[in-house]
Enzyme design. Structure first.
Site, PDB file in Angstrom:
ATOM      1  N   SER A 152       0.833  -1.198   0.000  1.00  0.00           N
ATOM      2  CA  SER A 152       0.000   0.000   0.000  1.00  0.00           C
ATOM      3  C   SER A 152       0.873   1.255   0.000  1.00  0.00           C
ATOM      4  CB  SER A 152      -0.977  -0.062   1.173  1.00  0.00           C
ATOM      5  OG  SER A 152      -2.012   0.860   1.001  1.00  0.00           O
ATOM      6  N   ASP A 228     -10.242  -5.748  -2.719  1.00  0.00           N
ATOM      7  CA  ASP A 228      -9.608  -4.707  -1.889  1.00  0.00           C
ATOM      8  C   ASP A 228     -10.471  -3.450  -1.920  1.00  0.00           C
ATOM      9  OD1 ASP A 228      -7.953  -2.551  -1.032  1.00  0.00           O
ATOM     10  OD2 ASP A 228      -6.145  -3.587  -1.712  1.00  0.00           O
ATOM     11  N   HIS A 261      -7.321  -6.058   1.406  1.00  0.00           N
ATOM     12  CA  HIS A 261      -6.118  -5.232   1.575  1.00  0.00           C
ATOM     13  C   HIS A 261      -5.277  -5.678   2.769  1.00  0.00           C
ATOM     14  CE1 HIS A 261      -4.022  -1.584   0.338  1.00  0.00           C
ATOM     15  NE2 HIS A 261      -3.985  -1.125   1.576  1.00  0.00           N
TER      16      HIS A 261
HETATM   17  N1  LIG Z   1      -8.056   2.612   9.591  1.00  0.00           N
HETATM   18  C1  LIG Z   1      -7.641   1.285   9.438  1.00  0.00           C
HETATM   19  C2  LIG Z   1      -7.152   1.044   8.061  1.00  0.00           C
HETATM   20  C3  LIG Z   1      -5.717   1.268   7.833  1.00  0.00           C
HETATM   21  C4  LIG Z   1      -5.146   0.191   6.935  1.00  0.00           C
HETATM   22  O1  LIG Z   1      -5.833  -0.562   6.296  1.00  0.00           O
HETATM   23  N2  LIG Z   1      -3.830   0.148   6.935  1.00  0.00           N
HETATM   24  C5  LIG Z   1      -3.167  -0.849   6.155  1.00  0.00           C
HETATM   25  C6  LIG Z   1      -2.296  -0.159   5.155  1.00  0.00           C
HETATM   26  S1  LIG Z   1      -3.288   0.926   4.129  1.00  0.00           S
HETATM   27  C7  LIG Z   1      -2.187   1.708   3.097  1.00  0.00           C
HETATM   28  O2  LIG Z   1      -1.099   2.056   3.331  1.00  0.00           O
HETATM   29  C8  LIG Z   1      -2.382  -1.755   7.079  1.00  0.00           C
HETATM   30  O3  LIG Z   1      -1.403  -2.343   6.679  1.00  0.00           O
HETATM   31  N3  LIG Z   1      -2.868  -1.855   8.328  1.00  0.00           N
HETATM   32  C9  LIG Z   1      -2.187  -2.589   9.360  1.00  0.00           C
HETATM   33  C10 LIG Z   1      -2.558  -4.027   9.463  1.00  0.00           C
HETATM   34  O4  LIG Z   1      -1.880  -4.728  10.259  1.00  0.00           O
HETATM   35  O5  LIG Z   1      -3.469  -4.509   8.780  1.00  0.00           O
HETATM   36  C11 LIG Z   1      -6.662   0.952  10.530  1.00  0.00           C
HETATM   37  O6  LIG Z   1      -6.479   1.797  11.391  1.00  0.00           O
HETATM   38  O7  LIG Z   1      -6.113  -0.153  10.583  1.00  0.00           O
END
Ligand SMILES: N[C@@H](CCC(=O)N[C@@H](CSC=O)C(=O)NCC(=O)O)C(=O)O
Length: 283
Positions: A152, A228, A261
């Site tokens: 991401s 996603d 995602h």
């Molecule tokens: N608000 C949510 C969503 C944030 C999220 O999905 N973060 C992803 C990366 S998005 C793009 O860079 C992520 O990797 N989250 C960490 C995980 O361990 O899944 C939130 O606060 O998580």
């Protein structure tokens, strides 16, 4: 040791060792923490290549180490893994004024900010491409063969690092990357603040723009889930494929049916990425 490093923890995993390390960073002018996995081969005196992983929004060094399930295959292949934090942190490091999760702390976007109040600390590109490799290579039993991958926001970071530093990385890949940050809401918010209002300057940090003039045609592997929730508004991988096709740059985009995602998606395909990197790094 050539630099003062503090080991916060050390854990045995798949015959290797996972460490969390803290150090004072000159690049981002604060204490930083990164994770490093050293595979079992280092115990035989082998200097191993390094796979750098850049995580996404809201992450620290721990999301990848705890959720990606990468260590069995990295141990088999003899790869070190280094996972830095995603932003500067600590007293005096400003975050999003409204406390949003998509800017500031946990959201450094791997750029070198030029605007105040961000320019002093938000220099994650310099940190990831210069200071961190020098620190890792000066303090651990690793070689100077490196590759880079990310997810991401970190996928954007990995692509930009590879495109801006020809020859420095032997392989690059990404999971669900933000390929065209200059043209999507996450990137517009971050770049407008870190880099200022001149959109032409944003293009120096946008893989779709950089690929047109890349002096090295390092093949790019991308996995993207078609389930996603960020795909249509923020990620748009077809934009990179179009830019790569126009430039004659090799890109493999694998649309993975039903995947979202999350790190469940990453853990499903991380073995393919590690093997892709090892083919360029080992031997
Ligand atoms: N608000 C949510 C969503 C944030 C999220 O999905 N973060 C992803 C990366 S998005 C793009 O860079 C992520 O990797 N989250 C960490 C995980 O361990 O899944 C939130 O606060 O998580």
């Amino acid at each position: 040791m050539t630099d003062p490093l503090t080991t916060l923890s050390e854990t045995r995993v798949f015959g290797g060792r996972l460490k969390r390390v803290r150090h004072q960073s000159a690049a981002v002018d604060c204490d930083m923490t990164f994770a490093i996995f050293l595979p079992p081969q280092v115990e035989d005196g082998v200097k191993v290549p390094v796979f750098y992983w850049l995580s996404g929004l809201t992450c620290t060094d721990e999301n990848f180490t705890q959720k990606a399930g990468a260590f069995r295959v990295a141990a088999e292949l003899g790869l070190a893994i280094v996972a830095p934090d995603t932003s500067p942190r600590g007293d005096g490091v400003p975050g999003d004024p409204e406390g949003a999760w998509d800017f500031g702390l946990g959201a450094g976007f791997y750029v070198d900010a030029t605007e105040e109040p961000w320019a002093r600390h938000y220099r994650m590109h310099d940190y990831v491409t210069r200071e961190l490799p020098a620190l890792v290579e000066g303090n651990f039993p690793v070689s100077d063969r490196r590759s880079i991958a990310g997810h991401s926001m970190g996928g954007h970071g990995a692509l930009v690092c590879a495109l801006k530093h020809p020859g420095f990385y032997k392989a690059v890949s990404a999971f669900a990357p933000i390929v065209n940050p200059a043209a999507v809401p996450w990137g517009e918010k971050a770049f407008g603040r870190y880099l200022g209002p001149d959109r032409d300057r944003w293009l120096e940090w946008d893989a779709c723009a950089l690929i047109a003039k890349a002096p090295e045609r390092l093949p790019i592997l991308i996995d993207q889930g078609d389930g996603d929730g960020f795909l249509e508004a923020q990620l748009k991988p077809q934009a990179l494929v179009a830019a790569a096709d126009a430039a004659g740059h090799p890109v493999t985009l694998r649309m993975q049916p039903g995947y979202d995602h999350s790190y469940f998606f990453i853990s499903t395909f991380i073995e393919d990425h590690l093997r892709h990197h090892a083919a360029a790094l080992v031997g």
